[in-house]
Structure formats: C-alpha cells, structure tokens
Design a protein around this motif. Sequence first.
Motif, PDB file in Angstrom:
ATOM      1  N   ASP A 191      34.904  29.754  72.483  1.00 40.20           N
ATOM      2  CA  ASP A 191      34.406  30.874  71.796  1.00 40.20           C
ATOM      3  C   ASP A 191      35.338  31.380  70.560  1.00 40.20           C
ATOM      4  O   ASP A 191      34.766  32.131  69.623  1.00 40.20           O
ATOM      5  CB  ASP A 191      34.398  32.386  72.661  1.00 40.20           C
ATOM      6  CG  ASP A 191      35.809  32.802  73.007  1.00 40.20           C
ATOM      7  OD1 ASP A 191      36.603  32.036  72.570  1.00 40.20           O
ATOM      8  OD2 ASP A 191      35.836  33.502  74.024  1.00 40.20           O
ATOM      9  N   GLN A 192      36.342  30.577  70.207  1.00 35.54           N
ATOM     10  CA  GLN A 192      37.146  30.533  68.930  1.00 35.54           C
ATOM     11  C   GLN A 192      37.310  29.324  68.311  1.00 35.54           C
ATOM     12  O   GLN A 192      38.094  28.961  67.534  1.00 35.54           O
ATOM     13  CB  GLN A 192      38.407  31.031  69.370  1.00 35.54           C
ATOM     14  CG  GLN A 192      38.604  32.516  69.848  1.00 35.54           C
ATOM     15  CD  GLN A 192      37.901  33.477  68.872  1.00 35.54           C
ATOM     16  OE1 GLN A 192      38.276  33.276  67.330  1.00 35.54           O
ATOM     17  NE2 GLN A 192      37.241  34.623  69.293  1.00 35.54           N
ATOM     18  N   ILE A 239      31.789  39.256  72.112  1.00 32.76           N
ATOM     19  CA  ILE A 239      33.230  39.557  71.938  1.00 32.76           C
ATOM     20  C   ILE A 239      33.353  41.077  72.230  1.00 32.76           C
ATOM     21  O   ILE A 239      34.529  41.618  72.827  1.00 32.76           O
ATOM     22  CB  ILE A 239      33.704  39.012  70.672  1.00 32.76           C
ATOM     23  CG1 ILE A 239      33.580  37.605  70.512  1.00 32.76           C
ATOM     24  CG2 ILE A 239      35.036  39.495  70.394  1.00 32.76           C
ATOM     25  CD1 ILE A 239      34.657  36.812  71.515  1.00 32.76           C
TER      26      ILE A 239
END
Length: 373
Positions: free
Chosen positions: A96-97, A314
Amino acid sequence: MNALAATNRYFRHAARILGLDSKLEQSLLIPYREVKVEPDEVNALAQLMTRKTAVANIPYGGAKGGIGCKPGELSRSELERLTRVFTQNIHDLIGDQTDVPAPDMGTNAQTMAWILDEYSKFHGHSPAVVTGKPLDLGGSLGREAATGRGVVYATEALLAEHGKSIKDLKFAIQGFGNVGTWAAKLIHEIGGKVVAVSDITGAVKNPNGIDIPALLKHKAETGSLINFNGADEMSADELLVYECDVLIPSALGGVLNRENARDVRAKFLIEAANHPTDPEADEILSKKGVTVMPDIYANAGGVTVSYFEWVQNIQGFRWDEEKVNVELKRYMTSGFDEIRKMCRTHDCNLRMGAFTLGVNRVARATLLRGWEA
C-alpha cells in the motif's frame, strides 16, 4: 513505430521543450524497477502511467504489469489460479506504500479481489494494496464508471473551450468494453448522439443516433453488437473514419496510423484508450486540424478514482458516490486547465501540453529528491 518508441519520442520532445539537461532526461527514462517481460508495450505503458499520475496531480508514481494470456479462453478457475500464482511471485514488490495494482484490460474487480486475498496470506489483511476491488472488500463507489466518466469530463472541458457541448454533437466510439460503454451511456444521458459503436464482435451505426440503453440490453442478452434492430452493421475499420464530430477510441493501442488518419472525419479525437494514435497519425491529424485530447489526460479518470479508493482504505472511511464524482470532475477540470497553461507557455498542442506538464512535475520531484546525482 512500437508503443515504447512512440512514448520515448513524445517524452524527448517534451524534455526539449522544457530544456531538461541530458543527465536528468536519461534518469527520467530509466524505470525504478523492472521485472523483465518481453513486450515493449508494458514498458511504454509504465512510462505513460507515470506521466498520467503527474498530469492528474495525484501522489503516485507509475508502473504497469501483466500476464501474456487470452483471458477469454480461460475458465474462471484457471483465471483465479493464474492470478494467485502471479501474486505469489510479486507480493514482495507490491504494497500500500509501494506499488498498488488496479484493473486494466482483461481484468476486473474479481481479479483484484484474488490479488488482495493472496497478498493478505503473506502480509495480513491489507485492503489498500489494490484498487478497483469489489465494494464488499473495500472498493470505492464510482470506480467502475471512473475511466468512462473521466473521458466525458475531459470531453466537456475541451468542447467548452471551443464553444460546443456534448448534447449538440455526434460521437463514434471504438471499443465497447468498460470504458466505451460508460462513455456511451453518459454521453447518451447528456443528450449527445452516439452514431457508431464497435467491439470485437462487430460494429453498428445509425446516423440519427443509437439507443444506447437498448444496445446495452441487446449485448447483455446476446453477447454481441450484431443483429441489433436499432442500427445497421458496418465494418470495424469504417468506424474510425465514420462521419461524426467526436471520435473516441477506447480499445487497443495503435488503431490510428498513417493508413487511415487522413480519412478521419471527426473534428475532435478523445484518446480513451492507451496510445491509440501513433506519431505519424498524430502529425497527419494535426495538419488536418483535428484536435486530439491525449490519453495521459483523457483516460486518467480510472487512476484518479483508484487514488480516491486508496485514500478511503487508508482512512478507513468510505465516500458516497456523489463525492467521488464531484472530486473526479474537479481533478479532471483542473488537469485540463493546467494543460492549457502549458500549451500557452510553450506554444504547443494538447499532447505536448500534457506531456510537458507531466514530465515537468516528475522532473521537479526528481531534482528535489536529489535522484539525478
């Protein structure tokens, strides 16, 4: 000219306009990471995605990946196994990053669900690792329609600059998958006339306008555009040169080339597909006075709403569909305004306006981070 050569050509032209030095130019051409594949097209699409996210002004870089197969010839279980094995081999490269996959040709929300599930076996439940997911797994409202809706917002912005509107014009749409169907549906709802449509099953035309809801119902029932009562059949090649005001290629790349570009009768070309116009065709269309809205802006609605989905995951907070659509229109309208500023600054067309905008933003970020050293 293949997709990679064409993309590099546009990039180098933009770099010359911006006056980038050769060292920085070269650093912007080299991928941060490449898991080697054979088609140059994947490399080109990765570059285009990098420029696209910069044009859209969302905090992403750009990447592209895929599997060489024919999804239509595989069973559901075969597709699932293939997707899971693919995810097993890239799970340490996505996150996710880091890299966040999203659907493209041959994939859908179910494919993204399989990726999420397989990734979660290694890293725990991580909904933000992939976008374009089903709603029940953290997907965003409005994501399915996002690319097609973004195409319509881009078209509205361009036409408004020329004193025109969708409801007064005729449209031909090449490609009737997710993007093409949503664009056609929304154009029809606004009051525009969709006079020709094509997909892999065939092509149909009606100079008085096609009843899009009826055509969608026919395709859902028969799996084909052919034998639709409200339109006549035509060759797929004819669609690209059919009499219309706005041509929207929304399928494969490279469909407009030096062989057919001279016969295009549309005054506006909206590139809903990735790289549908090769450089020779681009020059021919420019000389004919056709206004081309480039792919790195025109089809950015999908990645923009993917960004919205990622933000929601998020934050752990879901937006309603109205908010998604309002924000998408704001981003698309702002993007067009920024492209026009670059066009005025550098006295260039919309393609170079978009490329100089995207390349300049990436170059500035690169310099600020010191990567050129």
